[in-house]
Design a protein around this motif. Sequence first.
Motif, PDB file in Angstrom:
ATOM      1  N   LEU A  39     -33.463 -18.102  15.758  1.00 54.74           N
ATOM      2  CA  LEU A  39     -33.899 -16.718  15.632  1.00 54.74           C
ATOM      3  C   LEU A  39     -32.981 -15.952  14.678  1.00 54.74           C
ATOM      4  O   LEU A  39     -33.446 -15.159  13.844  1.00 54.74           O
ATOM      5  CB  LEU A  39     -33.909 -16.050  17.011  1.00 54.74           C
ATOM      6  CG  LEU A  39     -34.355 -14.580  17.065  1.00 54.74           C
ATOM      7  CD1 LEU A  39     -35.776 -14.431  16.529  1.00 54.74           C
ATOM      8  CD2 LEU A  39     -34.267 -14.051  18.497  1.00 54.74           C
ATOM      9  N   ARG A  40     -31.708 -16.196  14.760  1.00 54.33           N
ATOM     10  CA  ARG A  40     -30.753 -15.517  13.874  1.00 54.33           C
ATOM     11  C   ARG A  40     -30.963 -15.939  12.415  1.00 54.33           C
ATOM     12  O   ARG A  40     -30.880 -15.108  11.505  1.00 54.33           O
ATOM     13  CB  ARG A  40     -29.319 -15.808  14.317  1.00 54.33           C
ATOM     14  CG  ARG A  40     -28.943 -15.158  15.643  1.00 54.33           C
ATOM     15  CD  ARG A  40     -27.478 -15.353  15.949  1.00 54.33           C
ATOM     16  NE  ARG A  40     -26.641 -14.681  14.973  1.00 54.33           N
ATOM     17  CZ  ARG A  40     -25.328 -14.884  14.859  1.00 54.33           C
ATOM     18  NH1 ARG A  40     -24.714 -15.760  15.633  1.00 54.33           N
ATOM     19  NH2 ARG A  40     -24.639 -14.238  13.943  1.00 54.33           N
ATOM     20  N   ARG A  41     -31.248 -17.228  12.222  1.00 55.54           N
ATOM     21  CA  ARG A  41     -31.519 -17.683  10.850  1.00 55.54           C
ATOM     22  C   ARG A  41     -32.793 -17.048  10.319  1.00 55.54           C
ATOM     23  O   ARG A  41     -32.894 -16.636   9.168  1.00 55.54           O
ATOM     24  CB  ARG A  41     -31.634 -19.218  10.819  1.00 55.54           C
ATOM     25  CG  ARG A  41     -30.269 -19.933  10.851  1.00 55.54           C
ATOM     26  CD  ARG A  41     -30.422 -21.410  10.553  1.00 55.54           C
ATOM     27  NE  ARG A  41     -31.095 -22.103  11.638  1.00 55.54           N
ATOM     28  CZ  ARG A  41     -30.442 -22.664  12.671  1.00 55.54           C
ATOM     29  NH1 ARG A  41     -29.119 -22.606  12.758  1.00 55.54           N
ATOM     30  NH2 ARG A  41     -31.126 -23.277  13.613  1.00 55.54           N
ATOM     31  N   GLN A  42     -33.786 -16.910  11.188  1.00 55.24           N
ATOM     32  CA  GLN A  42     -35.038 -16.272  10.799  1.00 55.24           C
ATOM     33  C   GLN A  42     -34.813 -14.808  10.418  1.00 55.24           C
ATOM     34  O   GLN A  42     -35.469 -14.278   9.504  1.00 55.24           O
ATOM     35  CB  GLN A  42     -36.027 -16.367  11.962  1.00 55.24           C
ATOM     36  CG  GLN A  42     -37.396 -15.764  11.677  1.00 55.24           C
ATOM     37  CD  GLN A  42     -38.319 -15.874  12.890  1.00 55.24           C
ATOM     38  OE1 GLN A  42     -38.096 -16.677  13.783  1.00 55.24           O
ATOM     39  NE2 GLN A  42     -39.341 -15.058  12.906  1.00 55.24           N
ATOM     40  N   ARG A  43     -33.864 -14.164  11.067  1.00 56.34           N
ATOM     41  CA  ARG A  43     -33.549 -12.768  10.774  1.00 56.34           C
ATOM     42  C   ARG A  43     -32.604 -12.610   9.597  1.00 56.34           C
ATOM     43  O   ARG A  43     -32.294 -11.491   9.199  1.00 56.34           O
ATOM     44  CB  ARG A  43     -32.890 -12.127  12.021  1.00 56.34           C
ATOM     45  CG  ARG A  43     -33.800 -11.961  13.214  1.00 56.34           C
ATOM     46  CD  ARG A  43     -32.994 -11.454  14.397  1.00 56.34           C
ATOM     47  NE  ARG A  43     -33.844 -11.128  15.548  1.00 56.34           N
ATOM     48  CZ  ARG A  43     -33.384 -10.734  16.735  1.00 56.34           C
ATOM     49  NH1 ARG A  43     -32.071 -10.600  16.917  1.00 56.34           N
ATOM     50  NH2 ARG A  43     -34.206 -10.468  17.721  1.00 56.34           N
ATOM     51  N   ARG A  89     -15.444  -9.758  13.859  1.00 55.49           N
ATOM     52  CA  ARG A  89     -15.629 -10.962  14.661  1.00 55.49           C
ATOM     53  C   ARG A  89     -14.314 -11.368  15.334  1.00 55.49           C
ATOM     54  O   ARG A  89     -13.223 -11.095  14.817  1.00 55.49           O
ATOM     55  CB  ARG A  89     -16.118 -12.125  13.786  1.00 55.49           C
ATOM     56  CG  ARG A  89     -17.554 -11.955  13.283  1.00 55.49           C
ATOM     57  CD  ARG A  89     -17.975 -13.174  12.484  1.00 55.49           C
ATOM     58  NE  ARG A  89     -19.339 -13.066  12.028  1.00 55.49           N
ATOM     59  CZ  ARG A  89     -20.409 -13.391  12.749  1.00 55.49           C
ATOM     60  NH1 ARG A  89     -20.254 -13.858  13.982  1.00 55.49           N
ATOM     61  NH2 ARG A  89     -21.622 -13.259  12.265  1.00 55.49           N
ATOM     62  N   GLU A 123     -29.456 -13.584   9.643  1.00 53.52           N
ATOM     63  CA  GLU A 123     -28.108 -13.292  10.158  1.00 53.52           C
ATOM     64  C   GLU A 123     -27.172 -14.497  10.050  1.00 53.52           C
ATOM     65  O   GLU A 123     -25.965 -14.350  10.309  1.00 53.52           O
ATOM     66  CB  GLU A 123     -28.206 -12.858  11.625  1.00 53.52           C
ATOM     67  CG  GLU A 123     -29.017 -11.579  11.820  1.00 53.52           C
ATOM     68  CD  GLU A 123     -29.240 -11.244  13.283  1.00 53.52           C
ATOM     69  OE1 GLU A 123     -29.814 -10.171  13.572  1.00 53.52           O
ATOM     70  OE2 GLU A 123     -28.862 -12.054  14.164  1.00 53.52           O
ATOM     71  N   MET A 124     -27.710 -15.634   9.692  1.00 58.84           N
ATOM     72  CA  MET A 124     -26.878 -16.845   9.563  1.00 58.84           C
ATOM     73  C   MET A 124     -27.225 -17.576   8.272  1.00 58.84           C
ATOM     74  O   MET A 124     -28.343 -17.468   7.771  1.00 58.84           O
ATOM     75  CB  MET A 124     -27.132 -17.803  10.759  1.00 58.84           C
ATOM     76  CG  MET A 124     -26.651 -17.269  12.096  1.00 58.84           C
ATOM     77  SD  MET A 124     -26.926 -18.455  13.440  1.00 58.84           S
ATOM     78  CE  MET A 124     -25.828 -19.804  12.942  1.00 58.84           C
ATOM     79  N   ASP A 173     -30.760 -13.776  23.994  1.00 53.90           N
ATOM     80  CA  ASP A 173     -32.128 -14.261  23.754  1.00 53.90           C
ATOM     81  C   ASP A 173     -32.829 -13.506  22.631  1.00 53.90           C
ATOM     82  O   ASP A 173     -34.008 -13.733  22.363  1.00 53.90           O
ATOM     83  CB  ASP A 173     -32.963 -14.175  25.031  1.00 53.90           C
ATOM     84  CG  ASP A 173     -33.165 -12.749  25.533  1.00 53.90           C
ATOM     85  OD1 ASP A 173     -32.698 -11.789  24.862  1.00 53.90           O
ATOM     86  OD2 ASP A 173     -33.787 -12.568  26.600  1.00 53.90           O
ATOM     87  N   GLY A 174     -32.135 -12.578  21.972  1.00 55.13           N
ATOM     88  CA  GLY A 174     -32.733 -11.858  20.855  1.00 55.13           C
ATOM     89  C   GLY A 174     -33.442 -10.577  21.232  1.00 55.13           C
ATOM     90  O   GLY A 174     -33.877  -9.834  20.350  1.00 55.13           O
ATOM     91  N   TRP A 224     -31.566 -19.443  19.928  1.00 58.60           N
ATOM     92  CA  TRP A 224     -30.893 -18.233  19.484  1.00 58.60           C
ATOM     93  C   TRP A 224     -30.458 -18.355  18.027  1.00 58.60           C
ATOM     94  O   TRP A 224     -30.659 -17.446  17.230  1.00 58.60           O
ATOM     95  CB  TRP A 224     -29.706 -17.936  20.392  1.00 58.60           C
ATOM     96  CG  TRP A 224     -28.774 -16.849  19.977  1.00 58.60           C
ATOM     97  CD1 TRP A 224     -27.422 -16.926  19.905  1.00 58.60           C
ATOM     98  CD2 TRP A 224     -29.096 -15.503  19.591  1.00 58.60           C
ATOM     99  NE1 TRP A 224     -26.873 -15.736  19.504  1.00 58.60           N
ATOM    100  CE2 TRP A 224     -27.884 -14.837  19.301  1.00 58.60           C
ATOM    101  CE3 TRP A 224     -30.299 -14.805  19.459  1.00 58.60           C
ATOM    102  CZ2 TRP A 224     -27.836 -13.512  18.876  1.00 58.60           C
ATOM    103  CZ3 TRP A 224     -30.246 -13.474  19.041  1.00 58.60           C
ATOM    104  CH2 TRP A 224     -29.037 -12.834  18.755  1.00 58.60           C
ATOM    105  N   PHE A 225     -29.912 -19.510  17.672  1.00 56.10           N
ATOM    106  CA  PHE A 225     -29.499 -19.722  16.288  1.00 56.10           C
ATOM    107  C   PHE A 225     -30.699 -19.722  15.350  1.00 56.10           C
ATOM    108  O   PHE A 225     -30.630 -19.190  14.233  1.00 56.10           O
ATOM    109  CB  PHE A 225     -28.724 -21.039  16.165  1.00 56.10           C
ATOM    110  CG  PHE A 225     -27.307 -20.963  16.682  1.00 56.10           C
ATOM    111  CD1 PHE A 225     -26.771 -19.763  17.130  1.00 56.10           C
ATOM    112  CD2 PHE A 225     -26.501 -22.087  16.719  1.00 56.10           C
ATOM    113  CE1 PHE A 225     -25.474 -19.687  17.605  1.00 56.10           C
ATOM    114  CE2 PHE A 225     -25.192 -22.027  17.181  1.00 56.10           C
ATOM    115  CZ  PHE A 225     -24.677 -20.819  17.629  1.00 56.10           C
TER     116      PHE A 225
END
Length: 323
Positions: free
Chosen positions: A316-320, A242, A322-323, A292-293, A313-314
């Motif tokens: 979606l990332r939490r759903q995956r 990062r 990734e956050m 946009d994923g 976007w955040f």
Amino acid sequence: MIKRVWIIAAAGLLALLAVAAFFAAGWYGDADLDEDTAFIVPSGSSLTAVAAKLADEGYIGSADAFLLRAKIFGSGDPIKAGEFMLPAGSSPANILKTLQHGEVIRRFVTIPEGMPSILVHERLMATPLLTGDAPVPAEGTVLPDTYDFERGESRAAVLQRMQDAMSETLAELWAKRGSNIAVSTPQEAITLASIVEKETAVPSEREMVAGLYSNRVRLGMRLQADPTIIYPITQGKPLGRRIRQSEIAAVNDYNTYSMVGLPQGPITNPGRGAIAAVLNPADTSAIYMVADGTGGHAFGDTLAEHNANVAKWFALRRQRGEM
């Protein structure tokens, strides 16, 4: 007496036929090629020089015999320079035919869109059939494409073709530039195109990304392109981690988070599509974008729209996870 003359004439004819058969057998019979063999004809070589090279490399028994038979039985067409594949069991006749009319073996090296110059140099140096050294080209001077080369060709010559291709392409596209561009020179176009190239891997949205960054240039906004943070650190190679806050705040000639306008030069070698997009950007009001994923981006005209896109976007990332 007449009978004796006929006997002598017949004997002479038979002798001539025997000589002709011997020469023909040496021309159309198998040469010393046990397997398919690559053979190089250097540029400017004469048939005499090539015959000597064939003999030296053990593919024919005698250069003189090859030349004599070529004059008697062969075509008068010139031989070509390059690398040829001589099939196993080829006769001298077929060898000559291949060198006169066969296809030159072409080899290829590919420079992907968005490959920085330091990696272009590494790729050329790692291509084993090229020869000699080549400098690391100036960033943005190489046109990404697939280039053919001949075995033994110099790396410097191949690099020069890549750079000539970029010069020609840029001149062509600059002549077709639209009226809504935000750059003043071809060099600025390459610099902005290098950012567009690194910011999207989706060809269909290049013009939109170019339009967005063109708007930011015209408005005097910071471009805030992450790849411009990375370039001074790695010269375009992947960062592998990062980006740190200290790197986002770093002041240098490339970091568009800490400066207004374009960086001092390109951050990679952009492809034709990215250059064309910068010179004919989308007519858009967008000044924000976020992933946009799907591999592409969601664009926004206002900060409120952008914040909503970021929230999606955040989420979606939490759903995956990734956050």
